[in-house]
Motif scaffolding. Structure first.
Motif, short mmCIF file in Angstrom:
data_model
loop_
_atom_site.label_atom_id
_atom_site.label_comp_id
_atom_site.label_asym_id
_atom_site.label_seq_id
_atom_site.Cartn_x
_atom_site.Cartn_y
_atom_site.Cartn_z
N PHE A 1 0.85 -1.20 0.00
CA PHE A 1 0.00 0.00 0.00
C PHE A 1 0.88 1.25 0.00
N MET A 2 1.89 1.28 0.89
CA MET A 2 2.77 2.44 0.97
C MET A 2 3.56 2.64 -0.33
N ALA A 3 4.10 1.55 -0.87
CA ALA A 3 4.86 1.64 -2.12
C ALA A 3 4.00 2.23 -3.24
N SER A 4 2.74 1.81 -3.28
CA SER A 4 1.85 2.29 -4.34
C SER A 4 1.45 3.75 -4.13
N LEU A 5 1.34 4.17 -2.86
CA LEU A 5 1.11 5.59 -2.59
C LEU A 5 2.25 6.44 -3.15
N ILE A 6 3.47 5.97 -2.93
CA ILE A 6 4.66 6.69 -3.41
C ILE A 6 4.69 6.71 -4.93
N TYR A 7 4.42 5.55 -5.53
CA TYR A 7 4.37 5.46 -7.00
C TYR A 7 3.35 6.47 -7.54
N GLY A 8 2.16 6.48 -6.94
CA GLY A 8 1.12 7.39 -7.41
C GLY A 8 1.52 8.85 -7.27
N TYR A 9 2.17 9.18 -6.16
CA TYR A 9 2.62 10.56 -5.96
C TYR A 9 3.64 10.97 -7.02
N LEU A 10 4.62 10.10 -7.28
CA LEU A 10 5.67 10.42 -8.26
C LEU A 10 5.14 10.46 -9.68
N ASN A 11 3.99 9.84 -9.91
CA ASN A 11 3.40 9.83 -11.24
C ASN A 11 2.16 10.72 -11.34
N ASP A 12 2.07 11.67 -10.42
CA ASP A 12 1.07 12.74 -10.46
C ASP A 12 -0.38 12.27 -10.37
N PHE A 13 -0.63 11.18 -9.63
CA PHE A 13 -2.00 10.77 -9.35
C PHE A 13 -2.58 11.75 -8.33
N SER A 14 -3.89 11.95 -8.38
CA SER A 14 -4.54 12.68 -7.30
C SER A 14 -4.49 11.81 -6.04
N LEU A 15 -4.78 12.40 -4.88
CA LEU A 15 -4.72 11.62 -3.65
C LEU A 15 -5.75 10.47 -3.69
N GLU A 16 -6.93 10.74 -4.19
CA GLU A 16 -7.94 9.68 -4.31
C GLU A 16 -7.44 8.56 -5.23
N GLU A 17 -6.84 8.91 -6.35
CA GLU A 17 -6.32 7.90 -7.28
C GLU A 17 -5.20 7.09 -6.64
N ARG A 18 -4.37 7.75 -5.83
CA ARG A 18 -3.29 7.05 -5.13
C ARG A 18 -3.86 6.00 -4.17
N VAL A 19 -4.90 6.39 -3.44
CA VAL A 19 -5.49 5.48 -2.46
C VAL A 19 -6.15 4.29 -3.15
N ILE A 20 -6.88 4.53 -4.20
CA ILE A 20 -7.52 3.44 -4.95
C ILE A 20 -6.46 2.49 -5.51
N PHE A 21 -5.41 3.06 -6.10
CA PHE A 21 -4.32 2.26 -6.65
C PHE A 21 -3.67 1.42 -5.55
N SER A 22 -3.51 2.01 -4.38
CA SER A 22 -2.86 1.33 -3.26
C SER A 22 -3.73 0.21 -2.69
N ILE A 23 -5.03 0.41 -2.66
CA ILE A 23 -5.93 -0.66 -2.22
C ILE A 23 -5.82 -1.84 -3.18
N GLY A 24 -5.76 -1.56 -4.47
CA GLY A 24 -5.59 -2.62 -5.45
C GLY A 24 -4.30 -3.40 -5.22
N ALA A 25 -3.22 -2.68 -4.93
CA ALA A 25 -1.93 -3.33 -4.67
C ALA A 25 -1.99 -4.21 -3.42
N SER A 26 -2.65 -3.72 -2.37
CA SER A 26 -2.72 -4.49 -1.13
C SER A 26 -3.54 -5.76 -1.31
N ILE A 27 -4.55 -5.73 -2.17
CA ILE A 27 -5.35 -6.92 -2.44
C ILE A 27 -4.49 -7.99 -3.12
N ILE A 28 -3.66 -7.58 -4.07
CA ILE A 28 -2.75 -8.52 -4.73
C ILE A 28 -1.84 -9.18 -3.70
N THR A 29 -1.34 -8.40 -2.74
CA THR A 29 -0.47 -8.94 -1.69
C THR A 29 -1.22 -9.93 -0.81
#
Length: 363
Positions: free
Chosen positions: A309-337
């Motif tokens: 989740f944290m790694a994906s938050l960082i990825y989203g920030y560095l790739n200019d995702f909005s905060l909401e997009e970062r959180v959604i992306f991170s939830i998806g990553a945590s489900i895979i884990t």
């Protein structure tokens, strides 16, 4: 860096193929002096040898690496008895897990951690290299053995109890990190976990305040190390209990979540993301706030989900995702884990995260 090193670095950034003679002529110093300064810049990790390739594309992750030994019970756990199940050994550690997840998301990562000069340490190094993570700045200890994390999970995949032996991280001192100042200064951002000592965390947040610093709180006990420096970092992702301890505010309602988030924002934190387990994730910054529910899934192993989740938050920030997009992306990553037996899933990828988000309609 010295003033002269900064001058040389500026000229190299403008022309990476510039010769030492040309540098000497421009700066009106001896060529031998230029060679000494270049050598120092290489030792500090700011440039990489011939061609003067600038080392400025890496995320610096500082914190824990360890061996995870996990026991999975087949049935409901019975205390004070032997439980049939499955035992897995894998490489873990919060910082190391974050680093590997970032690497799987195609980011360049430089991990600064500590391992023992032992068989487990060699396993950690080998897996880091396999994952294309830079290991040049790892501390290899003769004093302590490689950190080990032993956990027992119930038949639902949730951790029941764990023991950690992590004294080795006390060796990651400010003196050790001072030698790494070059690469830290040239980084995209800095990621810390609270396996580090309070003194080391204070050193990093005080000396690299010009960098975006992301902090993983790790646990309620270790989170206390940052209680008096809230505002000296960019983004924090505590769970409900860690957020309560750090803010002094009990969370019993959505209004309480807003109060806690405002506490962090008023202190100077840019983004606050509070994970709520099965209740989802609450997030807020100065522009937006929201609460995203977690989809129901069959969990195989919850350990490591927070790290992805944290790694994906960082990825989203560095790739200019909005905060909401970062959180959604991170939830998806945590489900895979959580669908993997290992603390870092080899299925982690940008495409797989997007597919999970679409498949489970996370929004």
């Amino acid at each position: 860096m010295t003033g002269r090193e900064r001058e040389i670095l500026k000229l190299i950034s403008e022309n990476p193929l510039i010769s030492q003679k040309e540098l000497a002529d421009i700066l009106n110093i001896k060529r031998s002096s230029v060679a000494v300064h270049i050598g120092n810049l290489i030792k500090k990790g700011i440039i990489k040898g011939k061609g003067y390739i600038l080392n400025n594309q890496e995320i610096i992750v500082i914190g824990g690496s360890n061996i995870d030994i996990q026991g999975f019970s087949n049935e409901k756990l019975i205390r004070n008895d032997s439980n049939p199940g499955k035992i897995e050994l894998s490489v873990g550690g919060v910082a190391r897990n974050i680093a590997e997840n970032l690497s799987l998301l195609k980011e360049n990562v430089n991990l600064i951690s500590a391992i023992g000069d032992d068989i487990y340490g060699k396993k950690v190094l080998n897996e880091l290299k396999f994952s294309n993570i830079v290991t040049d700045n790892m501390l290899i200890s003769k004093k302590h053995s490689t950190s080990t994390y032993l956990s027992i999970l119930d038949n639902d995949g949730d951790m029941d109890v764990a023991i950690s032996a992590m004294d080795i991280f006390n060796e990651i001192t400010s003196e050790f990190l001072r030698e790494k100042s070059g690469i830290i200064n040239m980084s995209k951002c800095i990621v810390l976990d609270t396996n580090l000592t309070k003194e080391t965390i204070d050193y990093i947040t005080n000396n690299y305040s010009h960098k975006d610093i992301f902090i993983d709180t790790v646990s309620t006990t270790k989170a206390l190390k940052i209680k008096d420096i809230i505002g000296k970092f960019h983004t924090i992702k505590p769970n409900k209990y860690e957020a309560e301890i750090l803010s002094g505010i009990k969370i019993k309602s959505k209004n309480d979540l807003e109060k806690v988030a405002n506490y962090f924002l008023n202190k100077g934190v840019k983004n606050i993301i509070i994970t709520l387990g099965k209740e989802g994730v609450f997030y807020k910054n100065e522009n937006t706030s929201g609460h995203i529910k977690s989809p129901e899934i069959d969990i195989i192993n919850a350990t490591g989900a927070g790290d992805s989740f944290m790694a994906s938050l960082i990825y989203g920030y560095l790739n200019d995702f909005s905060l909401e997009e970062r959180v959604i992306f991170s939830i998806g990553a945590s489900i895979i884990t959580m669908k993997s037996y290992n603390t870092v899933s080899r299925d982690m990828s940008i495409n797989n995260i997007k597919n999970i988000i679409e498949e489970m309609n996370i929004c």
